[in-house]
Motif scaffolding. Structure first.
Motif, short mmCIF file in Angstrom:
data_model
loop_
_atom_site.label_atom_id
_atom_site.label_comp_id
_atom_site.label_asym_id
_atom_site.label_seq_id
_atom_site.Cartn_x
_atom_site.Cartn_y
_atom_site.Cartn_z
N GLY A 85 -38.32 -48.08 -4.51
CA GLY A 85 -37.90 -48.73 -5.74
C GLY A 85 -38.72 -48.30 -6.94
N PRO A 86 -38.45 -48.92 -8.08
CA PRO A 86 -39.04 -48.48 -9.35
C PRO A 86 -40.52 -48.79 -9.53
CG PRO A 86 -37.65 -50.40 -9.69
CD PRO A 86 -37.45 -49.97 -8.27
N HIS A 87 -41.12 -49.56 -8.64
CA HIS A 87 -42.54 -49.91 -8.81
C HIS A 87 -43.42 -49.28 -7.73
CE1 HIS A 87 -41.16 -52.59 -11.88
NE2 HIS A 87 -40.33 -53.14 -11.03
N HIS A 88 -42.93 -48.24 -7.09
CA HIS A 88 -43.60 -47.58 -5.98
C HIS A 88 -44.79 -46.76 -6.48
CE1 HIS A 88 -43.51 -46.04 -1.86
NE2 HIS A 88 -43.66 -44.81 -2.32
N VAL A 89 -45.95 -46.95 -5.85
CA VAL A 89 -47.15 -46.17 -6.14
C VAL A 89 -47.54 -45.49 -4.85
CG1 VAL A 89 -49.58 -46.27 -6.83
CG2 VAL A 89 -47.91 -47.76 -7.95
N HIS A 90 -47.76 -44.17 -4.90
CA HIS A 90 -48.14 -43.43 -3.69
C HIS A 90 -48.83 -42.12 -4.04
CE1 HIS A 90 -44.22 -40.81 -3.31
NE2 HIS A 90 -44.69 -40.82 -4.52
N ARG A 91 -49.32 -41.49 -2.98
CA ARG A 91 -49.89 -40.15 -3.06
C ARG A 91 -49.28 -39.37 -1.90
NH1 ARG A 91 -55.81 -40.51 -3.77
NH2 ARG A 91 -55.80 -41.64 -1.82
N MET A 94 -45.14 -40.66 -15.76
CA MET A 94 -45.73 -40.95 -14.45
C MET A 94 -47.16 -41.41 -14.72
SD MET A 94 -44.29 -37.70 -12.25
CE MET A 94 -45.14 -38.15 -10.76
N THR A 95 -47.52 -42.57 -14.19
CA THR A 95 -48.86 -43.10 -14.38
C THR A 95 -49.71 -42.70 -13.18
OG1 THR A 95 -48.00 -44.96 -15.64
CG2 THR A 95 -50.23 -45.19 -14.77
N ARG A 96 -50.91 -42.17 -13.45
CA ARG A 96 -51.87 -41.81 -12.39
C ARG A 96 -52.87 -42.94 -12.24
NH1 ARG A 96 -54.93 -38.35 -14.26
NH2 ARG A 96 -54.05 -38.17 -16.33
N VAL A 136 -55.65 -47.64 -13.90
CA VAL A 136 -54.93 -46.54 -14.55
C VAL A 136 -55.91 -45.47 -15.01
CG1 VAL A 136 -53.48 -45.91 -16.53
CG2 VAL A 136 -53.04 -48.04 -15.29
N LEU A 137 -55.61 -44.22 -14.63
CA LEU A 137 -56.41 -43.07 -15.08
C LEU A 137 -55.76 -42.37 -16.26
CD1 LEU A 137 -57.45 -41.46 -11.67
CD2 LEU A 137 -58.82 -42.94 -13.16
N GLY A 138 -54.43 -42.42 -16.32
CA GLY A 138 -53.73 -41.76 -17.41
C GLY A 138 -52.23 -41.80 -17.19
N VAL A 139 -51.50 -41.44 -18.22
CA VAL A 139 -50.05 -41.39 -18.16
C VAL A 139 -49.61 -39.98 -18.53
CG1 VAL A 139 -47.89 -42.30 -19.11
CG2 VAL A 139 -49.86 -43.83 -18.79
N ASP A 140 -48.86 -39.35 -17.61
CA ASP A 140 -48.31 -38.02 -17.86
C ASP A 140 -46.90 -38.19 -18.42
OD1 ASP A 140 -50.61 -36.90 -16.81
OD2 ASP A 140 -49.76 -36.69 -14.80
N ARG A 141 -46.54 -37.33 -19.37
CA ARG A 141 -45.24 -37.44 -20.03
C ARG A 141 -44.42 -36.17 -19.84
NH1 ARG A 141 -45.82 -42.03 -22.37
NH2 ARG A 141 -47.78 -42.72 -23.25
N GLU A 142 -43.12 -36.39 -19.72
CA GLU A 142 -42.17 -35.28 -19.63
C GLU A 142 -42.35 -34.39 -20.85
OE1 GLU A 142 -37.38 -34.66 -19.09
OE2 GLU A 142 -38.10 -36.42 -20.14
N HIS A 151 -49.91 -42.06 -7.89
CA HIS A 151 -49.07 -42.15 -9.09
C HIS A 151 -47.85 -43.04 -8.86
CE1 HIS A 151 -47.01 -39.12 -6.65
NE2 HIS A 151 -45.91 -39.42 -7.33
N ASP A 152 -47.21 -43.43 -9.98
CA ASP A 152 -45.91 -44.08 -9.93
C ASP A 152 -44.90 -43.14 -10.58
OD1 ASP A 152 -45.93 -44.40 -12.74
OD2 ASP A 152 -46.51 -46.50 -12.63
N HIS A 153 -43.68 -43.60 -10.78
CA HIS A 153 -42.62 -42.76 -11.33
C HIS A 153 -42.06 -43.35 -12.62
CE1 HIS A 153 -42.95 -41.91 -7.02
NE2 HIS A 153 -42.92 -40.67 -7.46
N GLY A 154 -42.91 -44.04 -13.37
CA GLY A 154 -42.53 -44.54 -14.68
C GLY A 154 -41.34 -45.47 -14.69
N GLY A 155 -41.17 -46.24 -13.64
CA GLY A 155 -40.05 -47.18 -13.57
C GLY A 155 -38.81 -46.61 -12.92
N ALA A 156 -38.83 -45.35 -12.51
CA ALA A 156 -37.68 -44.76 -11.82
C ALA A 156 -37.76 -45.08 -10.33
CB ALA A 156 -37.66 -43.24 -12.02
N ALA A 157 -36.62 -45.31 -9.73
CA ALA A 157 -36.51 -45.40 -8.27
C ALA A 157 -36.36 -43.97 -7.76
CB ALA A 157 -35.30 -46.24 -7.87
#
Length: 161
Positions: A111-117, A139-141, A151-157, A60-66
């Motif tokens: 940073g804001p473009h980090h993708v990890h598990r 958060m994008t999965r 992209v598998l999906g986007v989770d929303r707050e 996942h990523d963090h939707g542009g958040a660092a």
């Protein structure tokens, strides 16, 4: 005023070092990760997460958040998509990931473009403090294969957390 990645790492370390300020007592759920937002303002938020053995996140990523996280107990294994793609003859992950283990006391900032598990591959529970700026709203999965990230999906707050 924006919060820098360095500030986020300092905040993660400070929050991790002072459990008396946590408004909740962490608990380990045997079936899924447990998490609680323990602080937030207009610039950032702080989460406390417990990880039972074998529990982890999707890629996942963090939707542009660092962000930054500090491991309070146990060890978390972080998998990051390999930048150069799969390596011939690479290990069990096919060379698609770079794998890093973060033990108690480790702080990782990104940073804001980090993708990890993240996964607790150990036999004991793990505990970590995570800080994000700005606050998480999506958060994008992802799935990673030889062709790259998909992209598998986007989770929303408010829906997924």
């Amino acid at each position: 005023m924006s919060t820098s990645v360095l500030d986020l790492a300092e905040l993660a370390r400070a929050c991790a070092a002072d459990p008396a300020t946590w408004p909740v007592t962490p608990r380990v759920d045997p079936d899924q990760r447990w998490y609680s937002r323990i602080a937030a303002d207009e610039h950032h938020e702080v989460w406390l997460i417990t990880w039972g053995p074998g529990q982890g996140t999707d890629l996942h990523d963090h939707g542009g958040a660092a962000g930054a996280f500090t491991v309070v107990a146990g060890t978390l294994t972080e998998e990051l998509p390999a930048e150069a793609g799969p390596r011939p003859g690479a290990g069990p992950n096919g060379g698609l990931f770079t794998v890093e283990a973060h033990s108690r006391g480790a702080t990782v900032d990104f940073g804001p473009h980090h993708v990890h598990r993240l996964t607790n591959r150990g036999t004991e529970p793990a505990l970590s403090v995570h800080v994000y700026a700005p606050r998480l709203t999506t958060m994008t999965r992802y799935e990673l294969d030889a062709d790259g990230l998909r992209v598998l999906g986007v989770d929303r707050e408010g829906e997924a957390w």
